[in-house]
Each structure stands twice: as C-alpha cells, then as structure tokens.
Design a protein around this motif. Sequence first.
Motif, PDB file in Angstrom:
ATOM      1  N   ILE A  31      -8.584  11.113   8.160  1.00 31.73           N
ATOM      2  CA  ILE A  31      -9.533  11.268   7.043  1.00 31.73           C
ATOM      3  C   ILE A  31      -9.355  10.095   6.086  1.00 31.73           C
ATOM      4  O   ILE A  31      -8.232   9.720   5.746  1.00 31.73           O
ATOM      5  N   LYS A  32     -10.481   9.537   5.648  1.00 33.29           N
ATOM      6  CA  LYS A  32     -10.478   8.548   4.560  1.00 33.29           C
ATOM      7  C   LYS A  32     -11.346   9.123   3.447  1.00 33.29           C
ATOM      8  O   LYS A  32     -12.547   9.345   3.648  1.00 33.29           O
ATOM      9  N   TYR A  33     -10.736   9.405   2.289  1.00 30.91           N
ATOM     10  CA  TYR A  33     -11.425  10.109   1.203  1.00 30.91           C
ATOM     11  C   TYR A  33     -11.391   9.234  -0.049  1.00 30.91           C
ATOM     12  O   TYR A  33     -10.318   8.915  -0.574  1.00 30.91           O
ATOM     13  N   GLU A  34     -12.586   8.854  -0.534  1.00 34.96           N
ATOM     14  CA  GLU A  34     -12.703   7.926  -1.671  1.00 34.96           C
ATOM     15  C   GLU A  34     -13.435   8.580  -2.838  1.00 34.96           C
ATOM     16  O   GLU A  34     -14.461   9.233  -2.640  1.00 34.96           O
ATOM     17  N   VAL A  35     -12.898   8.363  -4.042  1.00 33.39           N
ATOM     18  CA  VAL A  35     -13.535   8.850  -5.281  1.00 33.39           C
ATOM     19  C   VAL A  35     -13.742   7.660  -6.210  1.00 33.39           C
ATOM     20  O   VAL A  35     -12.781   6.926  -6.511  1.00 33.39           O
ATOM     21  N   THR A  36     -14.982   7.456  -6.659  1.00 32.14           N
ATOM     22  CA  THR A  36     -15.304   6.356  -7.574  1.00 32.14           C
ATOM     23  C   THR A  36     -15.948   6.919  -8.843  1.00 32.14           C
ATOM     24  O   THR A  36     -17.057   7.476  -8.766  1.00 32.14           O
ATOM     25  N   PRO A  37     -15.276   6.828 -10.007  1.00 31.60           N
ATOM     26  CA  PRO A  37     -15.929   7.280 -11.252  1.00 31.60           C
ATOM     27  C   PRO A  37     -17.065   6.327 -11.632  1.00 31.60           C
ATOM     28  O   PRO A  37     -16.925   5.105 -11.500  1.00 31.60           O
TER      29      PRO A  37
END
Length: 769
Positions: free
Chosen positions: A154-160
């Motif tokens: 899994i590659k999980y990215e969060v960008t505000p």
Amino acid sequence: MNQDYIKPDAWSIIEEGFEKDRVKSSESLFSIGNGAMGQRANFEEGYSGPTFQGSYIAGVYYPDKTRVGWWKNGYPEYFAKVLNAPNWIGIEVEINGEKLDLARCIEVRKFRRELNMKEGWYHRSFETVLQNGTEVRVDARRFLSLETDELGVIKYEVTPLNKDARVIFRPYVDAGITNEDANWDEKFWEPLETRHSLREAFVVARTFKTHFKVATFMHNTLFRDGKELPVKPLTTQAGDDKICLAYEVAVSRGEKAELQKLGGYTVSMNHAEDKLIAAAQEVIRKAAEKGYETLLDAQKKAWAGIWEMADITIQGDVKAQQGIRFNIFQLNQTYLGKDARLNIGPKGFTGEKYGGSTYWDTEAYCLPFYMSTKNQQVARNLLAYRYNQLDKAIENAEKLGFTGGAALYPMVTMNGEECHNEWEITFEEIHRNGAIAFAIYNYYRFTGDYSYIPEKGLEVLIGIARFWKQRATYSAAKNKYVILGVTGPNEYENNVNNNWYTNYIARWCLEYSAEQVRKVETEYASDYARIKEKTGVKDTEIRQWEEVAGAMYFPYSETHGVYLQQDGFLDKELIRVSDLNGSQRPLNQKWSWDRILRSPYIKQADVLQGFYFFEDHFTREELEKHFDFYEPFTVHESSLSPCVHSIQAALLGRMEQAYEFYLRTSRLDLDDYNKEVKEGCHITSMAGTWMSIVEGFGGMRVKDDVLHFSPKIPEQWEAYSFKINFRGQVLKINVKVSGTEFTLEGETALTVIVNGKQVLVKPGNLVAV
C-alpha cells in the motif's frame, strides 16, 4: 433497472463521485487477489458508514456448525465458512486532531477509484473537507503481489490543500475479526502471539477447530514529499489480537505525507507453525530491499505475462471489452493453478456467500478456460484435486446409505466433505457427480493426455458409476430405470422425479466409465491390476452399469416433440417470462419458495445444459426445438445460465440474442443484473463469459483431436481475437467482419477445420480464411 455507474473503459474499472449507497457494491467490484489471498476494496482509513469488511486467505476455512430447524440422518455436520481473515490493510488517519472518515466529512470532491486490470493495481483518490475545516487530497494505491503471493503493498498519501497539517498515520494489524456470515455469531480466530518493533508488527492467530495458524504482518516506511523520514512511533497500542503503531508527519500546505505499508500473511499450510513470524520477516526483508517502484514494476510484468495468453480483444464495443477483461482478470486473481490443494470458489476473494471453495462450477465452467489459457498442468491440478478427495466422496455416499465404494462428490466442499446444509441441494443435486466425470473426459478430449485416466481418473469414474448404479431404481411400471427425488441444475425445482439432465448425465457416466475400464484393462495392464486390487471392480459389475444405462428412462412430450425437464413439467401453468410483470423479478427476492416451486420458471439452463455438454448427441433441429421451448421460461437468476444460452444462440445463428446473453454474462456484476453484487462477484460464472466468446462466437470445438471453428461476429463489433493453448501450441484467432485470421506460435504446423474445411496453419505465417 441495472446499475450503470462504472465508466466504460477497455482496461480499467472506474468509479467517479462518492455515493454512500454504493460503497458495498464497489467493495466487491474493486476487489483484488493473487491466487493465495485477496480482499474486498475496503477503505484503508476508518469508515463509519455501511461497509462489508473482507480479507481472505486461500484454503483457510472454519467448520461452522450446521444450523437447521430439525436434524435428519445424513445432514452435514458443518457449513464451511470462507473465513474473514485478519486485517492488515488498516491505516487510521488523523489530520489536525480529527480522524479521516468519509462518512463524516463535510464534503467529498473528485472521488475516483480505478482497478487497473492491465497492470494489477487498485487506486483511490479524493479531496475532502474535514469537520475542522482542513481540506486534504488523499491518494491510495495497493496491489497484491503475483511475484510473492504472501505480500501486499500500500502507498497512502495525504496532501493538505488549505493549511499546514499534522498528519498521524496509525497502521495496524488486527486478528479480532468476525465474519459477516456466521451461523452462531462465534469468533473464528484465537490470538496466540504478538510482536512489534519500530516499523514492524506481527499477530499470530489460529482458527478454532481447523487450527490453521496465520501470521499477519506489516512493515511501515514514512516519507515527506518523497523523502524518507526516520521512523519512531508516537505510541504503540498492543492487545492480544491487534497492534497499532502511530507515526506523525508534519507537512506544509501542498506537501505530501506518505506511508508505505507492506503487509500480508504467512500460513501454516506453507510453513512450519513455529516459523511463521520468521517467514514473514523474510518476506518483508526481500520486499523492503526492492522498494515500492521495483515491486510495482514486477507486478506489471507478471500481469503482462498473464494477458499475453489470456486476453480477448474486442474492437468497436468498449462495454463488451471491459466486461470480458473484468471476468478474465477476476479468474486469474482467484486461481493461478500453482497449488493443487486450492480451487475456485464461487465468490473468490470478493465475499463470503456460498461457504466452501469448490462447487461443480469448476468442472463444468472453469476447466475449459484454464485448459486453454494456461498449460495443461493447471487443468490437471484441478482434476487431481478431486482425485485427492475420492475417499471423502466415498464417505459422503456411505453417510447416505450407499455401499461398495460408491462415491458422491459434495455439492460444496473445502476438504472433500459435504458442507452444504440445504437438503434439497445437498442430498438431491446429485448431477454434480456427472460434471466431475465429464471434466475427465473433457480434459482428455482437449489435451490428448490420456495418462491421467489410468493414473488417477479411472478410480474416480468407478466410484461415480457405482453411485449411479445404486441411485437408479428399476420401475416395473415403465420397464425402465428411473432416478427419483432430485434437484437438477434448475434449483427452482426441488425433489422432482426423472430430471432429464440428471438421468442423461447418469447414463453417460455409466457408459463412459465402462468404456474406460475396458480400455485401461486392454492397454494399461499394470495400472489396471493396481486399480482392480484397490477397487475390486469386476466385469459383472460393468455389465450391470451398462444394463442400467441402456434402460434409462427419459420423460418426453410427443405433443411438443421435446424432452421434458422432469416428470410432470407440463402440469404447470406455462406462463412465459415475457408475460410476467417486471416488478416480480428477481423471483428469489420477490416470491415465496412455495410459489417458485409450483411455477414453470427455470433458474438456469437445465435441459439445455445437457444439450451444451453433449452437443454432438443431438441434431441442430433438436437443439432449436428445445431452445425455443425452454428459453422463454428461463429467468437466468443463476449466474451460470446466460453463458450456455449465448453459446447455443450463436450456434443457431441468432446473433442478436447471443450478444444480449453475452453482455448479460460479461457484465453480470458490473451492471448488477441480479441486485446482489454487494455480497461479492460471481467468479466461477466468469469462465462462462470466456466460453461465450470462444465457443459461442468463435465456434471452437475439439472433435477427433482437431480444433474446429465456425466464427461469427456480433454486428456491434468490428473485430475480436483470442488465443488457445492447444496441446503445447498457441493459436491466435482474429475474427473480422471480412473473415478470420489464424497465426501459430509453435514448432510444427497445425491443421484446423474452419466452417467444415481443412486449413493448415504454419508457425509464423498468417492464414486468412
């Protein structure tokens, strides 16, 4: 009305826009698997809305005690549950102090998911506004490795998007799992051991009763804007069955916080019980050394290898193209033929319904797909699976009062024991025995490999023939053998006498088994001596099989000129499906069972199933007459029905009807024809979609060791192509409106028959017909 939110695309399944009421359906449609494990497309982050959590490990099951109103002799002791396995994909996400949960966000924008079938990965992205006003974009991609089938990535990215953010990832492994489908609300997993370090965690759990031991593992790596960060958990929560590690990443507006999570299972079926964590650590070590991009590249290459042989191309009809590729993709996600202990469950890794991993679907529908798109060893493994369970089939028959080595293969099984507890199916749908024998015949017909029969297959045929001999009853009134109290493939008729399909396949089994015993006796003397010693088969017994076969009764209507589905079929009120109010469908969700049983409506091909298997026993005129009589009463509420009708409509030259049936079978789940896709996809019937094109439109048959084709093309298509692995040579068939092209990969020329004429195809040469 069918659902239609899946975007037409040749290589991907795509959903755009977030709708809470279709989350469960999409969890089924976007499922992923690698033959050894699989999972529904549940969100990694927490979701408080309606969801059906599901992760599954091939071959791991639980014998849930049968629940019935009252007990009858012969009832199976348990119903085998496809087990919801420990969860390794979970990642709770907190952003500026608030948990990410799409059910509670103020707004969800640009929601998109894609299942890329060409490359074997699942991706989900969206923008959302949390209750605290923080706007973020999330990108999550995951795949289950074909190269290392114990590994998921899994590659999980969060960008505000509107402010700086403090992002906390809480990846976890959790064995405190319950099944959606459970008879007694029992827990199925017993936690045994937990272990963790800064980036890794392991939970070892064991199934109650069956004692499968599984180590569920994870390994975490953190990044900020693509640069790896040192890993130090904020907190660690460790219970008996769950470990959660929390990591904080501070990111400025527009920067990416990223967690890469490796996870999966090591199982006692494949490793020593005391070495499961060590085996998991080795999987992690090798995967971490390679890194995400290398693992993804290997995934793309592995799927490219599968598609090279299995792909069917369709030009000019993107929904038809998407449908067939979805079916081929799911079949390969479910079973790759590497392990003869495994089989093809009707829901694969997409749901828990229909407990058990093996139905007659494998032999009747799946075997041709695997014979043609893999090497013959894969198909042989499917046959060996039943040979390895012959002792259990004999036990199953003994429980019902049969003797002398008679074998009744189970309707539903995990280990060879019957584990399905609806009496009208368990005890009466005995036609499944015929499909097991037919698969042995079909394998030899296609591969030319007779060795399987003297080595293993003949013992299976003897057990099956003994069953049919005892199950038939001599009727003095008819001076014929009858078979009473059965359910045919059409499950909307229970406890009937003389179901035509059952009687017909029973007769064929008796004749075919007798023929094979004599052939092995004559041509394989040492094998025959071993089999005779083991089974005690005698010539007098074989003559009894032939006597029963020769005097089998078949109900027939002189008035209509057709074989009757069973005794008394014409006593029903014969109202056609076209005269039913559409609001009454599907019948199994709208009508009482009593009403269904008194109706003429056919759940799936029954008489026509026999005409499909034994096509060369009947004239085209006979097929046409039976098709025209039975199809108007068929509601196709079994996933196994449209494909048979598509093949037969194509044979009769009714291409519009054949195309409609093809579209229905290929998009059964994508368009949710039967209003039940949220429970999982219909994996075994997907092989029927492949048959609809190859045997239906392509007209492929094997007769006297030669491939025959009678290609036709739906008017909606410009062209289509497929490949057949026939006896070690790969033949590509490309059908256009103007004609058909053949190309051959192999060493020697191959003669095929096209529309009744011989055509010689030489390696590397394109032949146009």
